[in-house]
Design an enzyme around this catalytic site. Structure first.
Site, PDB file in Angstrom:
ATOM      1  N   GLY A 174      -5.435   4.753 -10.964  1.00 41.06           N
ATOM      2  CA  GLY A 174      -5.808   4.313  -9.624  1.00 41.06           C
ATOM      3  C   GLY A 174      -5.114   5.075  -8.510  1.00 41.06           C
ATOM      4  O   GLY A 174      -5.644   5.192  -7.406  1.00 41.06           O
ATOM      5  N   ALA A 178     -18.222  -6.033 -10.737  1.00 46.32           N
ATOM      6  CA  ALA A 178     -19.398  -6.127  -9.874  1.00 46.32           C
ATOM      7  C   ALA A 178     -19.000  -6.422  -8.438  1.00 46.32           C
ATOM      8  O   ALA A 178     -19.805  -6.896  -7.648  1.00 46.32           O
ATOM      9  CB  ALA A 178     -20.341  -7.215 -10.404  1.00 46.32           C
ATOM     10  N   GLY A 179     -17.742  -6.129  -8.087  1.00 42.88           N
ATOM     11  CA  GLY A 179     -17.272  -6.330  -6.726  1.00 42.88           C
ATOM     12  C   GLY A 179     -17.493  -5.081  -5.885  1.00 42.88           C
ATOM     13  O   GLY A 179     -18.308  -4.207  -6.229  1.00 42.88           O
ATOM     14  N   SER A 182       0.825  -1.212   0.000  1.00 41.89           N
ATOM     15  CA  SER A 182       0.000   0.000   0.000  1.00 41.89           C
ATOM     16  C   SER A 182       0.859   1.261   0.000  1.00 41.89           C
ATOM     17  O   SER A 182       1.853   1.371   0.718  1.00 41.89           O
ATOM     18  CB  SER A 182      -0.897   0.012   1.237  1.00 41.89           C
ATOM     19  OG  SER A 182      -1.535   1.270   1.336  1.00 41.89           O
ATOM     20  N   THR A 232      -8.918  -1.868   3.563  1.00 40.75           N
ATOM     21  CA  THR A 232      -8.850  -2.323   2.182  1.00 40.75           C
ATOM     22  C   THR A 232      -9.082  -3.831   2.132  1.00 40.75           C
ATOM     23  O   THR A 232      -9.462  -4.442   3.146  1.00 40.75           O
ATOM     24  CB  THR A 232      -7.523  -1.861   1.538  1.00 40.75           C
ATOM     25  OG1 THR A 232      -7.558  -2.177   0.150  1.00 40.75           O
ATOM     26  CG2 THR A 232      -6.313  -2.515   2.176  1.00 40.75           C
ATOM     27  N   LYS A 263     -13.492  -4.704   3.822  1.00 40.68           N
ATOM     28  CA  LYS A 263     -14.419  -3.562   3.771  1.00 40.68           C
ATOM     29  C   LYS A 263     -15.835  -3.903   4.260  1.00 40.68           C
ATOM     30  O   LYS A 263     -16.487  -3.083   4.888  1.00 40.68           O
ATOM     31  CB  LYS A 263     -14.469  -2.980   2.357  1.00 40.68           C
ATOM     32  CG  LYS A 263     -13.186  -2.249   1.977  1.00 40.68           C
ATOM     33  CD  LYS A 263     -13.316  -1.587   0.613  1.00 40.68           C
ATOM     34  CE  LYS A 263     -11.999  -0.938   0.218  1.00 40.68           C
ATOM     35  NZ  LYS A 263     -12.082  -0.261  -1.086  1.00 40.68           N
ATOM     36  N   SER A 315      -0.533   4.067   0.894  1.00 41.86           N
ATOM     37  CA  SER A 315      -1.238   4.994   1.793  1.00 41.86           C
ATOM     38  C   SER A 315      -0.353   5.578   2.897  1.00 41.86           C
ATOM     39  O   SER A 315      -0.473   6.768   3.185  1.00 41.86           O
ATOM     40  CB  SER A 315      -2.481   4.321   2.383  1.00 41.86           C
ATOM     41  OG  SER A 315      -3.455   4.179   1.373  1.00 41.86           O
ATOM     42  N   ASP A 323     -14.487   5.989  -0.977  1.00 40.51           N
ATOM     43  CA  ASP A 323     -14.205   5.546  -2.354  1.00 40.51           C
ATOM     44  C   ASP A 323     -15.192   6.217  -3.315  1.00 40.51           C
ATOM     45  O   ASP A 323     -14.819   6.609  -4.426  1.00 40.51           O
ATOM     46  CB  ASP A 323     -14.377   4.021  -2.492  1.00 40.51           C
ATOM     47  CG  ASP A 323     -13.218   3.248  -1.858  1.00 40.51           C
ATOM     48  OD1 ASP A 323     -12.099   3.797  -1.788  1.00 40.51           O
ATOM     49  OD2 ASP A 323     -13.444   2.097  -1.445  1.00 40.51           O
ATOM     50  N   ASN A 346     -14.581   1.968   3.817  1.00 40.18           N
ATOM     51  CA  ASN A 346     -13.123   2.039   3.647  1.00 40.18           C
ATOM     52  C   ASN A 346     -12.481   2.977   4.669  1.00 40.18           C
ATOM     53  O   ASN A 346     -11.273   3.162   4.666  1.00 40.18           O
ATOM     54  CB  ASN A 346     -12.747   2.490   2.226  1.00 40.18           C
ATOM     55  CG  ASN A 346     -12.921   3.981   2.048  1.00 40.18           C
ATOM     56  OD1 ASN A 346     -13.834   4.577   2.615  1.00 40.18           O
ATOM     57  ND2 ASN A 346     -12.048   4.589   1.272  1.00 40.18           N
TER      58      ASN A 346
END
Ligand code: NDP
Length: 277
Positions: free
Chosen positions: A241, A126-127, A15, A63, A67, A17, A104, A88
């Site tokens: 992203g 579709a997640g 990550s 993450t 979630k 972040s 998000d 998130n």
């Protein structure tokens, strides 16, 4: 030690972040705050999160794969997190109460250079992140949100719950958003950037990319993705992203601290030229 923040995931070692958030904290004058990786397996998630407030944590990002669990264990949640079915961002009160939010969705909308109202969009996937994208776009007034997924029954189920129109083939739209994990392994797989493999997995051809004027790819990796390469070749505006990560991270930091961080400082910390795009 000052107040603590972190990102809960499994795995989470890649990550960006911590770099992004620690730079933002220093820039808003909160240099004593610390944001760290919190690698936690699913079986330990609940007990770890409940222990965080007592260990000096004010909040955490969440993450993959936590979630949904984060939403389930929170004491309360925003309407958007509940509708999306995932959180998130967790914020801890001084008494230990846990609040869940989803940045998000507004993070995605923040990257759009136009008002989404009246536009059309095609969401791939579709997640969890597709659910956030579909909800956010419909909430922002997008006229038509079509949803394509490798497993069509999941697209149908998502649309039945949140709205949107399930499609079996990619259709033209103003905006294309990739919410699948296709391209995620691009840093480790030896392959030409333009062999079409990733586009095929998304049900798209190179020529079809000319049918979208704006393309967002949630996948982030060190090299560009095949999807964004093809979109740029057709003259589309693109968002990667890393930019989505910066935008949702900035909104999370605001929830925890009340400060609005500089997106440019966060982009630089993410290893990205602020002048790019
Ligand atoms: P999920 O696991 O919930 O969903 C994965 C989706 O990808 C499903 O729609 C799945 O389709 C599809 N998929 C997986 N493999 C393939 C394949 N080979 N071909 C076609 N479709 C495939 O993941 P999330 O929604 O949570 O995340 C998706 C991506 O978005 C990840 O790469 C994640 O890193 C990224 N992300 C980035 C963020 C950022 O800040 N930049 C924020 C959130 C996510 P199926 O249903 O058929 O299995």
């Amino acid at each position: 030690m000052g107040p603590r923040l972190g990102v809960l995931g499994w795995p989470v070692r890649h990550s960006r972040s911590p770099a992004i958030q620690n730079a933002a904290l220093a820039a808003v004058g909160l240099a004593e705050w610390r944001y760290q990786l919190l690698p936690v397996p699913p079986i330990l998630f609940s007990e770890t999160v409940r222990a965080l407030p007592g260990a000096g944590f004010r909040g955490a990002n969440v993450t993959i794969p936590h979630k949904e669990a984060a939403l389930a264990l929170a004491d309360d949640a925003t309407a958007s997190a509940r509708a999306i079915g995932a959180a998130n961002t967790l914020t801890f009160d001084r008494d230990g109460a846990i609040h869940a939010d989803n940045t998000d969705a507004p993070g995605l909308i923040a990257t759009l250079p136009f008002d989404a109202a009246g536009r059309s969009a095609l969401v791939l996937g579709a997640g969890g992140s597709a659910r956030a994208a579909v909800w956010a776009l419909l909430e922002a007034g997008t006229r038509e949100v079509r949803v394509w997924n490798r497993s069509p029954e999941r697209a149908r189920a998502l649309c039945a719950e949140l709205g949107g129109i399930p499609v079996l083939d990619a259709e033209p739209a103003d905006l294309l958003v990739n919410c699948t994990s296709v391209g995620l392994d691009g840093d480790s797989v030896e392959r030409s950037a333009t062999d079409g493999h990733e586009l095929n997995q998304l049900g798209l051809t190179f020529d079809q990319l000319g049918e979208y004027s704006h393309v967002i790819d949630l996948v982030y990796r060190s090299k560009t993705t095949e999807l964004l390469d093809a979109a740029r070749a057709h003259g589309a505006r693109t968002v990667d992203g890393l930019e989505i990560l910066v935008q949702q991270g900035a909104l999370s930091l605001q929830l925890w601290t009340g400060h609005e961080p500089s997106r440019d400082i966060m982009r630089q910390a993410a290893g990205r030229d602020p002048a790019a795009d």
